[in-house]
Design a protein around this motif. Structure first.
Motif, PDB file in Angstrom:
ATOM      1  N   VAL A 106      31.691  53.303  39.042  1.00 43.64           N
ATOM      2  CA  VAL A 106      31.068  52.438  38.035  1.00 43.64           C
ATOM      3  C   VAL A 106      31.662  51.040  38.135  1.00 43.64           C
ATOM      4  O   VAL A 106      32.878  50.868  38.114  1.00 43.64           O
ATOM      5  N   VAL A 107      30.795  50.043  38.249  1.00 45.44           N
ATOM      6  CA  VAL A 107      31.205  48.642  38.281  1.00 45.44           C
ATOM      7  C   VAL A 107      30.793  47.981  36.973  1.00 45.44           C
ATOM      8  O   VAL A 107      29.611  47.923  36.649  1.00 45.44           O
ATOM      9  N   ASP A 108      31.753  47.510  36.220  1.00 48.51           N
ATOM     10  CA  ASP A 108      31.482  46.786  34.979  1.00 48.51           C
ATOM     11  C   ASP A 108      31.422  45.295  35.307  1.00 48.51           C
ATOM     12  O   ASP A 108      32.436  44.666  35.596  1.00 48.51           O
ATOM     13  N   CYS A 109      30.223  44.730  35.251  1.00 43.61           N
ATOM     14  CA  CYS A 109      30.023  43.337  35.649  1.00 43.61           C
ATOM     15  C   CYS A 109      30.582  42.344  34.636  1.00 43.61           C
ATOM     16  O   CYS A 109      30.603  41.141  34.906  1.00 43.61           O
ATOM     17  N   SER A 110      31.033  42.826  33.477  1.00 38.09           N
ATOM     18  CA  SER A 110      31.538  41.913  32.453  1.00 38.09           C
ATOM     19  C   SER A 110      33.023  41.585  32.627  1.00 38.09           C
ATOM     20  O   SER A 110      33.561  40.777  31.867  1.00 38.09           O
ATOM     21  N   VAL A 111      33.673  42.191  33.622  1.00 35.66           N
ATOM     22  CA  VAL A 111      35.099  41.939  33.833  1.00 35.66           C
ATOM     23  C   VAL A 111      35.332  40.444  34.083  1.00 35.66           C
ATOM     24  O   VAL A 111      34.697  39.842  34.951  1.00 35.66           O
ATOM     25  N   GLY A 112      36.216  39.834  33.306  1.00 36.34           N
ATOM     26  CA  GLY A 112      36.511  38.411  33.476  1.00 36.34           C
ATOM     27  C   GLY A 112      35.637  37.488  32.657  1.00 36.34           C
ATOM     28  O   GLY A 112      35.877  36.276  32.635  1.00 36.34           O
ATOM     29  N   VAL A 113      34.629  38.036  31.983  1.00 33.37           N
ATOM     30  CA  VAL A 113      33.745  37.224  31.141  1.00 33.37           C
ATOM     31  C   VAL A 113      34.333  37.136  29.737  1.00 33.37           C
ATOM     32  O   VAL A 113      34.789  38.133  29.178  1.00 33.37           O
ATOM     33  N   GLU A 114      34.330  35.945  29.157  1.00 31.43           N
ATOM     34  CA  GLU A 114      34.780  35.769  27.782  1.00 31.43           C
ATOM     35  C   GLU A 114      33.624  36.112  26.844  1.00 31.43           C
ATOM     36  O   GLU A 114      32.718  35.304  26.631  1.00 31.43           O
ATOM     37  N   LEU A 115      33.652  37.310  26.305  1.00 34.07           N
ATOM     38  CA  LEU A 115      32.568  37.773  25.450  1.00 34.07           C
ATOM     39  C   LEU A 115      32.646  37.130  24.073  1.00 34.07           C
ATOM     40  O   LEU A 115      33.738  36.922  23.531  1.00 34.07           O
ATOM     41  N   LEU A 116      31.473  36.815  23.518  1.00 32.22           N
ATOM     42  CA  LEU A 116      31.376  36.243  22.183  1.00 32.22           C
ATOM     43  C   LEU A 116      31.079  37.342  21.170  1.00 32.22           C
ATOM     44  O   LEU A 116      30.458  38.359  21.503  1.00 32.22           O
ATOM     45  N   GLU A 117      31.492  37.135  19.942  1.00 36.62           N
ATOM     46  CA  GLU A 117      31.211  38.107  18.902  1.00 36.62           C
ATOM     47  C   GLU A 117      29.719  38.169  18.635  1.00 36.62           C
ATOM     48  O   GLU A 117      29.028  37.146  18.618  1.00 36.62           O
ATOM     49  N   SER A 118      29.222  39.358  18.433  1.00 37.95           N
ATOM     50  CA  SER A 118      27.799  39.551  18.215  1.00 37.95           C
ATOM     51  C   SER A 118      27.337  38.877  16.933  1.00 37.95           C
ATOM     52  O   SER A 118      27.995  38.970  15.894  1.00 37.95           O
ATOM     53  N   ASN A 145      24.293  32.755  30.473  1.00 35.90           N
ATOM     54  CA  ASN A 145      25.098  31.584  30.839  1.00 35.90           C
ATOM     55  C   ASN A 145      25.314  31.632  32.349  1.00 35.90           C
ATOM     56  O   ASN A 145      25.869  32.611  32.863  1.00 35.90           O
ATOM     57  N   PRO A 146      24.881  30.606  33.103  1.00 36.27           N
ATOM     58  CA  PRO A 146      25.015  30.642  34.566  1.00 36.27           C
ATOM     59  C   PRO A 146      26.437  30.874  35.060  1.00 36.27           C
ATOM     60  O   PRO A 146      26.634  31.509  36.101  1.00 36.27           O
ATOM     61  N   GLU A 147      27.427  30.382  34.339  1.00 38.09           N
ATOM     62  CA  GLU A 147      28.807  30.602  34.762  1.00 38.09           C
ATOM     63  C   GLU A 147      29.167  32.082  34.665  1.00 38.09           C
ATOM     64  O   GLU A 147      29.874  32.619  35.532  1.00 38.09           O
ATOM     65  N   ASN A 148      28.696  32.736  33.644  1.00 37.71           N
ATOM     66  CA  ASN A 148      28.923  34.174  33.519  1.00 37.71           C
ATOM     67  C   ASN A 148      28.166  34.944  34.591  1.00 37.71           C
ATOM     68  O   ASN A 148      28.650  35.965  35.097  1.00 37.71           O
ATOM     69  N   ALA A 149      26.978  34.467  34.944  1.00 34.00           N
ATOM     70  CA  ALA A 149      26.211  35.099  36.011  1.00 34.00           C
ATOM     71  C   ALA A 149      26.977  35.027  37.330  1.00 34.00           C
ATOM     72  O   ALA A 149      26.967  35.980  38.122  1.00 34.00           O
ATOM     73  N   ARG A 150      27.644  33.927  37.571  1.00 32.14           N
ATOM     74  CA  ARG A 150      28.465  33.789  38.782  1.00 32.14           C
ATOM     75  C   ARG A 150      29.599  34.816  38.784  1.00 32.14           C
ATOM     76  O   ARG A 150      29.924  35.394  39.827  1.00 32.14           O
ATOM     77  N   THR A 151      30.184  35.052  37.612  1.00 32.80           N
ATOM     78  CA  THR A 151      31.249  36.053  37.505  1.00 32.80           C
ATOM     79  C   THR A 151      30.701  37.450  37.773  1.00 32.80           C
ATOM     80  O   THR A 151      31.334  38.268  38.450  1.00 32.80           O
ATOM     81  N   MET A 152      29.513  37.741  37.244  1.00 33.35           N
ATOM     82  CA  MET A 152      28.880  39.038  37.484  1.00 33.35           C
ATOM     83  C   MET A 152      28.686  39.280  38.978  1.00 33.35           C
ATOM     84  O   MET A 152      29.029  40.354  39.499  1.00 33.35           O
ATOM     85  N   ALA A 153      28.125  38.289  39.665  1.00 40.30           N
ATOM     86  CA  ALA A 153      27.883  38.417  41.101  1.00 40.30           C
ATOM     87  C   ALA A 153      29.188  38.581  41.867  1.00 40.30           C
ATOM     88  O   ALA A 153      29.265  39.359  42.828  1.00 40.30           O
ATOM     89  N   ALA A 154      30.226  37.866  41.448  1.00 41.71           N
ATOM     90  CA  ALA A 154      31.532  37.971  42.114  1.00 41.71           C
ATOM     91  C   ALA A 154      32.126  39.367  41.923  1.00 41.71           C
ATOM     92  O   ALA A 154      32.723  39.933  42.845  1.00 41.71           O
ATOM     93  N   ASN A 155      31.968  39.942  40.738  1.00 39.53           N
ATOM     94  CA  ASN A 155      32.455  41.303  40.493  1.00 39.53           C
ATOM     95  C   ASN A 155      31.758  42.304  41.410  1.00 39.53           C
ATOM     96  O   ASN A 155      32.401  43.200  41.981  1.00 39.53           O
ATOM     97  N   LEU A 156      30.453  42.156  41.554  1.00 41.49           N
ATOM     98  CA  LEU A 156      29.704  43.037  42.449  1.00 41.49           C
ATOM     99  C   LEU A 156      30.152  42.863  43.892  1.00 41.49           C
ATOM    100  O   LEU A 156      30.345  43.838  44.628  1.00 41.49           O
TER     101      LEU A 156
END
Length: 322
Positions: A106-118, A145-156
């Motif tokens: 399992v790959v969690d693409c949110s690793v390294g992303v600063e999540l905001l409160e819902s 957020n494009p910066e977060n998308a870059r992090t997702m792709a990097a995690n993959l």
């Protein structure tokens, strides 16, 4: 005298047995993605890499994944997966049992992303909101957020390189190209804002709570965000509050999500005269075998959203809606 007959029978039986040699249709690595944005990135990262199959669950067919149920086809995909790439951030509550029963990585693409409160997390922990959802503490729509998308792709990319090192060079090359596209998307969106909408907009009112990261990325104030689906429209109090906001700030446009309900937005439009415009959350699109599939280029739909926002506030035709 029976030997020719037995030999022929044995040959016929052998022809009916499955071959030990891999057929062209067999894949050595299957990646199953839980959302369309992850599918875009995975398909782009594995482009041209032999023996890698990328599939996605049917989550693009619904507006809110908190009520999503796995289909039989989804279950079959998960059973044959070597890698299951998830969004994380609490989005895939429907996957709990399936992941527990799976041997896939399992790959969690949110690793390294600063999540905001819902924005929906205005109730006590564990309670449901007015529409019957428990959205959790974090807002999982960070791919907007494009910066977060870059992090997702990097995690993959990192995980593909780790699991399939023989093709690391191909993954790294594809990753560099994808990262350049995502970087350019953010720059183009900001350039559109600077060129056509230099003044501050009074604020966005959206009928989906998934635009917080988008608004944050492009410095757009988010006045109100209502989670609304067909069959669970906004409350009377929420309608009054939104109507008052539209009038108070003289807001010319409110926004719905493409797959979501627009019943309340239309009612407010009739009351105030504001326009109703649809935005995309990149939750669906063509598959890799579709001639219209553009891979990570599809992420430029965010620029389409920026154009619609500019035209909504500055007047139709301010910037080409293309």
């Amino acid at each position: 005298m029976r030997r020719p007959f037995l030999a022929a029978l044995l040959a016929a039986l052998l022809l009916t047995l499955p071959s030990c040699a891999p057929s062209p249709a067999q894949e050595r690595l299957t990646v199953v993605c839980t959302t369309y944005p992850i599918y875009l990135f995975a398909a782009s990262l594995t482009q041209g890499v032999e023996g890698v199959q990328v599939e996605r669950l049917d989550t693009g067919s619904t507006s809110c994944l908190h009520d999503y149920s796995l289909s039989m086809e989804d279950m079959k995909k998960l059973e044959r997966a070597d890698i299951i790439a998830v969004n994380g951030g609490g989005l895939e509550e429907f996957l709990g049992d399936a992941l527990a029963a799976s041997d896939a990585q399992v790959v969690d693409c949110s690793v390294g992303v600063e999540l905001l409160e819902s924005l929906s997390h205005h109730h006590e922990e564990g309670e449901e909101d007015d529409h019957g959802h428990d959205h959790g503490h974090w807002d999982p729509h960070y791919w907007m957020n494009p910066e977060n998308a870059r992090t997702m792709a990097a995690n993959l990319r990192n995980y593909l390189v780790l699991l399939d090192p023989d093709h690391a060079v191909e993954y790294e090359r594809n990753a560099a190209e994808s990262d350049e596209i995502l970087l350019r998307c953010g720059e183009e969106a900001r350039a559109l804002m600077g060129a056509y909408l230099p003044q501050k907009v009074p604020g966005l009112i959206t009928f989906h709570d998934g635009f917080q990261y988008f608004a944050d990325a492009f410095d757009l104030p988010l006045l109100a965000s209502i989670e609304e689906e067909a069959g669970s429209e906004a409350s009377a109090q929420e309608i009054v509050e939104i109507t008052e906001l539209v009038k108070k700030y003289n807001i010319p446009v409110i926004f719905t999500e493409i797959n979501g309900s627009d019943a309340t937005a239309r009612a407010i439009s009739r009351e105030t005269g504001c326009r109703v415009v649809q935005l995309t959350m990149l939750m669906d699109g063509p598959d890799a075998d579709d001639p219209e599939f553009g891979g990570v280029e599809h992420y430029f739909q965010l620029c389409w959203d920026i154009r619609r926002i500019i035209n909504g506030f500055a007047g139709e035709g301010t910037v080409p809606d293309g």
